[in-house]
Design an enzyme around this catalytic site. Structure first.
Site, short mmCIF file in Angstrom:
data_model
loop_
_atom_site.label_atom_id
_atom_site.label_comp_id
_atom_site.label_asym_id
_atom_site.label_seq_id
_atom_site.Cartn_x
_atom_site.Cartn_y
_atom_site.Cartn_z
N SER A 158 0.78 -1.33 0.00
CA SER A 158 -0.06 0.02 0.09
C SER A 158 1.09 1.25 -0.10
O SER A 158 1.64 1.57 -0.86
CB SER A 158 -0.93 -0.11 1.32
OG SER A 158 -2.03 0.90 1.01
N ASP A 169 -10.24 -5.45 -2.82
CA ASP A 169 -9.54 -4.40 -2.11
C ASP A 169 -10.57 -3.28 -1.81
O ASP A 169 -10.92 -2.48 -2.74
CB ASP A 169 -8.19 -4.20 -2.68
CG ASP A 169 -7.33 -3.31 -2.01
OD1 ASP A 169 -7.69 -2.30 -1.31
OD2 ASP A 169 -6.00 -3.26 -2.16
N HIS A 203 -7.39 -6.06 1.16
CA HIS A 203 -6.30 -5.11 1.23
C HIS A 203 -5.40 -5.43 2.55
O HIS A 203 -4.20 -4.93 2.48
CB HIS A 203 -6.63 -3.60 1.39
CG HIS A 203 -5.58 -2.68 1.13
ND1 HIS A 203 -5.10 -2.46 -0.05
CD2 HIS A 203 -4.91 -1.63 2.16
CE1 HIS A 203 -4.08 -1.52 0.09
NE2 HIS A 203 -3.98 -1.19 1.06
#
Lengths: 277, 277
Positions: free
Chosen positions: A146, A223, A255
């Site tokens: 991320s 996600d 995620h």
């Protein structure tokens, strides 16, 4: 560098250290997994840069990477995601301030006083771990998740001589063009969009072209932050610039670290293969 | 039974549920890992009972068990370690009260109002998971860590018809004869030592004799709580009663989840082998 904790794990050691960073003007922590092989011989190493709200413990606890690292004889280095402390600037939000360093050097007050994660990682942590542990300097990779995927991609393109392999889970691919990045870049960097582009993975690849034999990216299709990530932009710029990219989409995965643990072994094996090429 | 969270993981799902327990007179949570195989066929299942201060998330996050469970097609069931809530008795200590249910039924106030983890697990959670998920009722194991190892051993010896396999990491083997157990048993059960012995693994094996083909126990030799655990007493009673025991001591390993993750695969494979005997 002060040892805070060590735990035996798969025949090696999971350790946490603190050190004073001049770039961050504060104490900071990192954790490191040292496989048994690293007691007596130089080993390859991979930096893992974590995402928003995480710290140096998160990947160590949740990613389930130690078993494969022990098998491969690979050192894992896990820094914190920002400077920390009572005197360090912060906001009542999880996507800016402490826990959200974005692996860049801030240029605007109050952030520029402490938020220099790029300089800390490149000029301080990197040379110190190379000096203090048995790391093969020619075999160092970088990966992230991320915000940390953005960090891994941007640092790999800014400092390609320091890294031999690059991968990411659900990275923020174009930080200057998503809500998370716009919020943080305008605060940390100001309104000059040229500065934003210098810290945007897609823009860096557009500017510098292909630099690595391959990039491995895993992206879940369930996600919850998909719109912040824009893997399609990464795909487009890699195609345009001839940068080989292994971009894998996965049905159902979200995620979080249950996604990461499901594919972490592939990433460590990818780094091992790239590093040894 | 209300689904609170689910995350795709190794082709299966890691889920968290809440349910109201009549035994605990409160809402409680458990987590469950459902491998892909369990969508369409009955699968073996193993309960994991966690240690002091832990909850239904701890094993799911820290034990790194899902990969092997996915490979074996094994369901993992992870209850909380005690009743919880503002109206539930507690003390300002980590080794008694909330987070320290000890998997027994308390008999003394204020604890006996809510602290009936044994009844909750055996009379409520066990039948409800068997009813709600595709679990093969003839293939159910139990395992635990520390306080949860005590829980796994005592529940296996109290309810041997419900469990087909038993293992533990660093279990409290003789709760009535260690400081942790003495503190909690005197509070929860009162001063009648006969009641203590009914909830002590070594005493139960002494009383009931050999009940399982084997027990797998892993114990670190750098365990900071070693004196609370007394694996030697378990070894002695198993030898005396002809209960086969695989007791493995491990240099350098401590009491935590970095130890557990290093050997969890062996435990899941052990349960699979025992269950299928």
């Amino acid at each position: 560098m002060e040892l805070l904790q060590k735990n035996y794990c798969f025949g090696g050691e999971q350790r946490t250290y603190s050190l004073f960073s001049h770039a961050l003007k504060s104490e900071t922590k990192f954790s490191i997994y040292l496989p048994a092989q690293s007691i007596e011989q130089n080993c390859p190493a991979v930096f893992f840069l974590a995402g928003l709200t995480c710290n140096e413990e998160t990947f160590a606890i949740k990613a389930h990477a130690q078993k494969m690292a022990a098998t491969l004889g690979m050192i894992l280095i896990m820094p914190d995601t920002s400077p920390r402390g009572e005197d360090v600037a912060n906001e009542q939000a999880w996507d800016i301030g402490q826990g959200a360093g974005f692996y860049i050097n801030a240029q605007k007050m109050p952030w520029k006083k402490h938020f220099h994660m790029e300089s800390y990682l490149i000029d301080e942590l990197y040379p110190q771990v190379v000096e203090n542990f048995l790391i093969d300097k020619q075999k160092i990779g970088i990966m992230g998740h991320s915000m940390g995927g953005h960090g891994a991609l941007t640092l790999a393109w800014k400092y390609p001589h320091l890294f031999n392999s690059i991968s990411a889970f659900a990275p923020i691919c174009a930080a200057s063009e998503c809500a998370w990045g716009e919020k943080v870049f305008s605060a940390y960097l100001g309104e000059d969009k040229l500065e934003w582009k210098k810290n945007d993975a897609v823009a860096l690849i557009e500017n510098k072209g292909a630099l690595f034999p391959n990039i491995l990216i895993d992206q879940g299709l369930n996600d919850q932050f998909y719109e912040q990530l824009q893997p399609e932009k990464l795909k487009d710029v890699c195609e345009k610039k001839g940068q080989f990219l292994t971009l894998r989409f996965h049905d159902h995965y979200d995620h979080g670290y249950y996604f990461i643990q499901s594919f972490i072994d592939d990433h460590l094996k990818f780094h091992m293969a790239q590093i040894n090429e």
